[in-house]
Design an enzyme around this catalytic site. Structure first.
Site, PDB file in Angstrom:
ATOM      1  N   ASN A 286       0.821  -1.206   0.000  1.00  0.00           N
ATOM      2  CA  ASN A 286       0.000   0.000   0.000  1.00  0.00           C
ATOM      3  C   ASN A 286       0.854   1.254   0.000  1.00  0.00           C
ATOM      4  O   ASN A 286       1.930   1.287   0.593  1.00  0.00           O
ATOM      5  CB  ASN A 286      -0.941  -0.003   1.202  1.00  0.00           C
ATOM      6  CG  ASN A 286      -1.973  -1.109   1.088  1.00  0.00           C
ATOM      7  OD1 ASN A 286      -2.177  -1.634  -0.005  1.00  0.00           O
ATOM      8  ND2 ASN A 286      -2.602  -1.464   2.184  1.00  0.00           N
ATOM      9  N   ILE A 287       0.324   2.271  -0.637  1.00  0.00           N
ATOM     10  CA  ILE A 287       1.039   3.547  -0.689  1.00  0.00           C
ATOM     11  C   ILE A 287       0.475   4.505   0.360  1.00  0.00           C
ATOM     12  O   ILE A 287       0.944   5.626   0.487  1.00  0.00           O
ATOM     13  CB  ILE A 287       0.985   4.154  -2.111  1.00  0.00           C
ATOM     14  CG1 ILE A 287      -0.452   4.317  -2.598  1.00  0.00           C
ATOM     15  CG2 ILE A 287       1.780   3.269  -3.076  1.00  0.00           C
ATOM     16  CD1 ILE A 287      -0.561   5.002  -3.971  1.00  0.00           C
TER      17      ILE A 287
ATOM     18  N   HIS B 207       5.769  -0.469  -2.713  1.00  0.00           N
ATOM     19  CA  HIS B 207       5.378   0.421  -3.813  1.00  0.00           C
ATOM     20  C   HIS B 207       5.469   1.897  -3.427  1.00  0.00           C
ATOM     21  O   HIS B 207       4.853   2.743  -4.064  1.00  0.00           O
ATOM     22  CB  HIS B 207       3.969   0.058  -4.309  1.00  0.00           C
ATOM     23  CG  HIS B 207       3.909  -1.350  -4.840  1.00  0.00           C
ATOM     24  ND1 HIS B 207       2.755  -2.080  -4.911  1.00  0.00           N
ATOM     25  CD2 HIS B 207       4.896  -2.163  -5.313  1.00  0.00           C
ATOM     26  CE1 HIS B 207       3.029  -3.284  -5.401  1.00  0.00           C
ATOM     27  NE2 HIS B 207       4.318  -3.356  -5.643  1.00  0.00           N
TER      28      HIS B 207
ATOM     29  N   CYS C 240      11.670  15.214  -6.551  1.00  0.00           N
ATOM     30  CA  CYS C 240      11.792  15.711  -7.915  1.00  0.00           C
ATOM     31  C   CYS C 240      11.994  14.526  -8.860  1.00  0.00           C
ATOM     32  O   CYS C 240      12.817  13.652  -8.597  1.00  0.00           O
ATOM     33  CB  CYS C 240      12.965  16.673  -8.006  1.00  0.00           C
ATOM     34  SG  CYS C 240      13.308  17.166  -9.703  1.00  0.00           S
TER      35      CYS C 240
ATOM     36  N   CYS D  45      15.928  15.386 -10.459  1.00  0.00           N
ATOM     37  CA  CYS D  45      17.168  15.340  -9.670  1.00  0.00           C
ATOM     38  C   CYS D  45      16.996  14.552  -8.373  1.00  0.00           C
ATOM     39  O   CYS D  45      17.972  14.306  -7.671  1.00  0.00           O
ATOM     40  CB  CYS D  45      17.668  16.757  -9.362  1.00  0.00           C
ATOM     41  SG  CYS D  45      16.700  17.615  -8.106  1.00  0.00           S
TER      42      CYS D  45
ATOM     43  N   CYS E 123      16.042  22.226  -9.751  1.00  0.00           N
ATOM     44  CA  CYS E 123      16.373  22.000 -11.171  1.00  0.00           C
ATOM     45  C   CYS E 123      15.219  22.285 -12.120  1.00  0.00           C
ATOM     46  O   CYS E 123      15.383  22.202 -13.336  1.00  0.00           O
ATOM     47  CB  CYS E 123      16.865  20.571 -11.364  1.00  0.00           C
ATOM     48  SG  CYS E 123      15.536  19.357 -11.336  1.00  0.00           S
TER      49      CYS E 123
ATOM     50  N   GLY F 248      -5.448  -9.217   2.167  1.00  0.00           N
ATOM     51  CA  GLY F 248      -6.023  -8.210   1.267  1.00  0.00           C
ATOM     52  C   GLY F 248      -5.211  -7.914   0.030  1.00  0.00           C
ATOM     53  O   GLY F 248      -5.176  -6.777  -0.418  1.00  0.00           O
TER      54      GLY F 248
ATOM     55  N   ALA G 213     -10.251  -7.993   6.586  1.00  0.00           N
ATOM     56  CA  ALA G 213      -9.118  -7.652   7.443  1.00  0.00           C
ATOM     57  C   ALA G 213      -9.571  -7.050   8.776  1.00  0.00           C
ATOM     58  O   ALA G 213      -9.038  -7.389   9.835  1.00  0.00           O
ATOM     59  CB  ALA G 213      -8.196  -6.679   6.711  1.00  0.00           C
TER      60      ALA G 213
END
Ligand code: NAD
Ligand code: ZN
Length: 269
Positions: A118-119, A135, A143, A146, A172, A209, A253
């Site tokens: 999961n993010i 992930h 960035c 850079c 940058c 899950g 869950a």
């Protein structure tokens, strides 16, 4: 394989073997996927998606190709998803894992570690920092050119919009992006190394899950099973991994984990 089906009109049945396995284990690893956060209100990629995005495949929105050809749409989707996550809270499943890990640590009974696909940051907000965020994380930014870390670039628009150009890097001039791993990108080395080490070192693995369709995460349970380690699936539906499991517990869950952890710990923290 022992299969335990959910019976909606009876109390949750916890597989007896699972208690025994947890009692004997000293290093438990829990691999979590989008279903872990579903009951917090974070949609999985298989759930119907917000109207704004219904014409897009999730794979387009989280891919290097999508970012290259249409950064405004990809950035807007990530802003929308990050805003949605910020309004969600950890569910009883996240909290149960946190309680299990803390209690075992205090009792010197063993370790409970999380590898997540999961993010979101819901495990962290439940007091358990995953050893691996395979992930990446949608709550940090860098960035795209850079790699400089970007500080609090997130100001959520009042209304979600399907197209917002990403801000520019002050160093940058490159586009700022979320620190997530998109389709077409390599996984962060330290996260994949930590995940493989845990799969090779655990003595019990719970798989919660996840549809088991995104690799290399989906290969981790087999790595553990190959060493004779019991693997258990907690998921209301069959997945690509179901056949490899020692126990399949068809439960959500947020219902299964608190019941299991209460039983394993024998009391409340
Ligand atoms: P997936 O969307 O492919 O599959 C979700 C799985 O969760 C399914 O097997 C489903 O049966 C199960 N599920 C649904 N509700 C559940 C519940 N209440 N309890 C337990 N299981 C439940 O998810 P995936 O396997 O994680 O792969 C999709 C990719 O999408 C991942 O790489 C992940 O990074 C990303 N993603 C992340 C989030 C998040 O951060 N919360 C949300 C959506 C997608
Ligand atoms: Zn830069």
């Amino acid at each position: 394989m022992r299969r335990v089906n959910r019976l909606s009109d009876t109390p949750t049945e916890i597989p007896d073997e699972l208690y025994d396995m947890c009692g004997q284990a000293r290093r438990v690893v829990v691999l979590t996927g989008a279903g872990m956060s579903a009951e917090s209100g974070v949609p999985t990629f298989r759930d119907p998606i917000d109207g704004l995005w219904e014409n897009f495949e999730p794979e387009q929105l989280v891919s290097v190709e999508g970012w290259r050809t249409d950064p405004g749409t990809v950035w807007a989707w990530h802003l929308w998803f990050a805003a949605l996550i910020s309004k969600c809270s950890p569910n009883p499943g996240h909290r149960a894992l946190g309680r299990w890990a803390r209690t075992w640590q205090r009792r010197e009974a063993g370790t409970v570690e999380v590898i997540t696909q999961n993010i979101d940051d819901l495990h962290e907000r439940a007091g358990l920092i995953p050893i691996s965020h395979l992930h990446g994380s949608i709550t940090t930014f860098l960035c795209s050119q850079c790699g400089a870390k970007a500080q609090s670039v997130l100001s959520y628009p009042k209304e979600p919009s399907a197209h917002i150009m990403p801000p520019r890097c002050p160093v940058c001039g490159g586009y700022i992006r979320p620190a997530v791993t998109w389709f077409g990108e390599e996984l962060p080395r330290k996260d994949i190394d930590a995940a493989v080490e845990a799969a090779m070192g655990c003595d019990l693995m719970l798989v919660v899950g996840t549809s088991g369709t995104v690799h290399p995460a989906a290969g981790l349970p087999r790595l553990a099973a190959g060493r004779g380690v019991p693997i258990i699936e907690i998921n209301p539906r069959d997945t690509a991994l179901t056949h490899d499991m020692d126990i399949v517990w068809r439960e959500s869950a947020a219902v299964a984990l608190p019941a299991l952890v209460d039983g394993v710990l024998g009391d409340h923290e």
